[in-house]
Structures are given as structure tokens and as C-alpha cells.
Design an enzyme around this catalytic site. Structure first.
Site, mmCIF file in Angstrom:
data_model
loop_
_atom_site.group_PDB
_atom_site.id
_atom_site.type_symbol
_atom_site.label_atom_id
_atom_site.label_comp_id
_atom_site.label_asym_id
_atom_site.label_seq_id
_atom_site.Cartn_x
_atom_site.Cartn_y
_atom_site.Cartn_z
ATOM 1 N N LEU A 1 0.743 -1.270 -0.048
ATOM 2 C CA LEU A 1 0.097 -0.022 0.221
ATOM 3 C C LEU A 1 0.868 1.279 0.068
ATOM 4 C CD1 LEU A 1 -2.334 -1.301 2.537
ATOM 5 C CD2 LEU A 1 -2.834 -1.375 0.104
ATOM 6 N N HIS A 2 1.732 1.514 -1.178
ATOM 7 C CA HIS A 2 2.493 2.499 -1.043
ATOM 8 C C HIS A 2 1.663 3.939 -1.086
ATOM 9 C CE1 HIS A 2 5.819 -0.317 -2.216
ATOM 10 N NE2 HIS A 2 5.103 -0.699 -3.043
ATOM 11 N N ASP A 3 1.111 3.967 -2.009
ATOM 12 C CA ASP A 3 0.115 5.284 -2.511
ATOM 13 C C ASP A 3 -0.828 5.482 -1.475
ATOM 14 O OD1 ASP A 3 1.771 5.245 -4.583
ATOM 15 O OD2 ASP A 3 0.358 4.952 -6.024
#
Length: 313
Positions: A245-247
Site C-alpha cells: 500500500l505505497h500510495d
């Protein structure tokens, strides 16, 4: 009595201002990795944020804009301005190829005429027309933001801060958003605008779990089902592969400061690597630690919920 009424009015006004949503511009390369679509959904589902504009960036920006528009419609947010951004990095060529998530697009997913506007122009006009400072959340390569800063330097005074997903600040590891347009990243990091950088140091710790996926699958609304479909396309048959869940973490960092701990410093970009130098007076706050479970609980709860009912601005 008059004094009391004035005092109560003042308290009411202060309370209203305290909970006033944060105006944001969301800039995305939606369509490749799945986390962009999840990040946009989180922004739309968060009452703490007032999404003023969504812009797309890099490569097949037309399909990216169509996918963003499809998601905005599913969340009943056709009121949000949409614009199509720069397709080519400042230094490198366009990447060809069709992202798997574009398979959800149909002939009915044509964008409205206004979405054909150039993102740089709309970012600039949105900022200059605003009576309050706006937070930028770029979660892709930084061409749109860099070009806007170069074309119209006056927008610096209209930006509250830039909260970006990009970089790695405790290792010499290149990160895609930075490496894809190194020149644009250098322009942004040296702009003097306050930046919160949410990099691989913290985002790689944040992955959806099987129980989180089950909650999303159990959600009985079209928007959540759409997100599940995009995740399945991204998984490409590997059902035990869960998104990192980078963004969405960059969005969450705007919603609640407590999700990440940061360190102040300055950043230079060298061959796609972000070089961080600690400095208490630096304009960049690099994320060091993250409340993984607190973030995941917020994300899954909001993404499993039906699209929230909006009130008029």
C-alpha cells in the site's frame, strides 16, 4: 447577553474551522500498480479531505484518465475536476503497453470534455484561484508537479505542502516514481515547498492481509466490488499475492499525521536514488516509522464502506 452571543459565535466558528476538510489535488499514474486506485478511493472516502482536482501522469494518460473517471463516477464524485497530464518524462521515453487494470474500461467510460485539459494548466489555475492553500498528493512520477512549478512559480505560495509517495531514505535503493523522472523529482525536492516524503522505508511494511481482502469482498456496494475486481486483475491469477500500500499511505499521512513519524532534512536525487541529509531546518520530512495496523484499519474500513454522501461545498 450580547457578549455571550458573540463569544458563542466565535467558539462555533473556531470549531467549524478546526474540522474543515483539507483541500487537496491528487496526481496519479493509476492503472499500473493497484495502489493508485486504492489511494484515490481512500481520498474520496475520507471526510478529512476535500479533493479539488484529480490529474493523471505518464505513458498512456488517456486510459489513466478514463480509469480515474470511472472510479470517480462509482463514488458519485463527478463534481471533482479531472485533467490529463504529461505522458512523457522530462528525460526518458514513454513506456508502451497496456496495463491489465484497463480491462475494466468499456465504451461507456469516455471522459467528459473538460478532462482533456492539460493537467499542468489546471493545477496552476486551481492553485491560483484558491482562497486557501492546497495540499498536493502526487503518487506517481513528478512531471506534472515539476512542470507546474517551472511554468508558474507563483503557485509555491499557494501550496500548503506536497505529500508524495516516492524515494527511499535509509537505503541507496532506487524507487520507481523518482527513477522514472529523475529531473522532475530534483525540481520538486529543491523547490523550497514543504514536502512530506512517504518512501519505501515505510510503505513496504504496509500490505493488505487475507482478512482485509475478505472484508472488501464482503462489502455489498459497487465501488468496493470495483476495487476488488481491480485487485484481482493486478493479482493476475496469484490469489495469495496482496497489494503493498505505497500510495494509500501518502493519502493517510494527510488524513492523520500520527500514522507516520518523520525526520527533517534535505533531499537530492542522484541516478534515481534519493539522498537524504538530516537537517532540522530542512524543507523535507522523510517518513521513518509507520503505524501499520492503525493505517490498515482505517483503509479497509473506509474502502469497504459504501460511497459516502456528499454535502454541497
Amino acid at each position: 447577553m450580547r457578549f455571550l452571543l458573540l463569544f458563542l459565535s466565535f467558539v462555533s466558528l473556531a470549531a467549524a474551522q478546526a474540522v474543515k476538510p483539507i483541500p487537496v489535488i491528487f496526481d496519479t499514474d493509476i492503472g499500473d500498480d493497484i495502489d493508485d486506485a486504492l489511494a484515490l478511493a481512500l481520498a474520496l472516502q475520507s471526510p478529512e479531505l476535500d479533493v479539488r482536482l484529480v490529474t493523471t501522469v505518464v505513458d498512456d494518460v488517456e486510459s489513466r484518465t478514463r480509469l480515474a473517471w470511472k472510479e470517480l463516477r462509482l463514488y458519485n464524485r463527478k463534481d471533482i475536476a479531472l485533467a490529463t497530464g504529461a505522458s512523457m518524462p522530462l528525460l526518458d521515453p514513454i513506456h508502451t503497453g497496456r496495463a491489465q487494470q484497463f480491462e475494466v474500461l468499456t465504451a461507456a467510460d469516455d471522459i467528459p470534455p473538460g478532462a482533456n485539459r492539460r493537467a499542468v494548466d489546471v493545477i496552476i489555475s486551481t492553485l491560483l484561484a484558491s482562497h486557501e492553500k492546497i495540499t498536493l498528493i502526487p503518487v506517481g512520477p513528478l512531471m506534472n508537479i515539476a512542470l507546474a512549478l517551472r511554468v508558474e512559480p507563483r503557485i509555491k505560495d499557494k501550496i500548503e505542502r506536497i505529500v508524495l509517495m516516492g524515494g527511499a531514505f535509509t537505503t541507496s535503493r532506487p524507487e520507481y516514481n523518482i527513477d522514472r523522472d529523475r529531473a522532475a523529482a530534483q525540481i520538486v525536492f529543491t523547490s523550497g515547498v514543504p514536502i512530506t516524503a512517504v518512501g519505501l522505508d515505510v510503505t513496504t511494511k504496509c500490505k493488505l492481509q487475507g482478512s482485509d481482502m475478505e472484508k472488501l469482498r464482503a462489502a455489498d456496494n459497487p465501488a468496493s466490488k470495483f476495487l476488488v475486481r481491480l485487485i484481482e486483475l493486478w493479482q493476475n491469477g496469484k490469489s495469495d499475492q496482496y497489494p503493498t500500500l505505497h500510495d494509500p499511505l501518502a493519502v493517510a499521512a494527510v488524513i492523520k499525521k500520527g500514522f507516520i513519524d518523520t525526520e527533517a532534512g534535505s533531499v537530492s536525487v542522484e541516478q534515481g536514488v534519493t539522498k537524504f541529509a538530516a537537517d532540522a531546518s530542512g524543507t523535507t520530512l522523510a517518513a521513518r516509522e509507520v503505524d501499520v495496523r492503525g493505517f490498515l484499519n482505517l483503509l479497509v474500513t473506509r474502502l469497504a464502506a459504501p460511497p459516502r454522501v456528499m454535502t454541497m461545498r
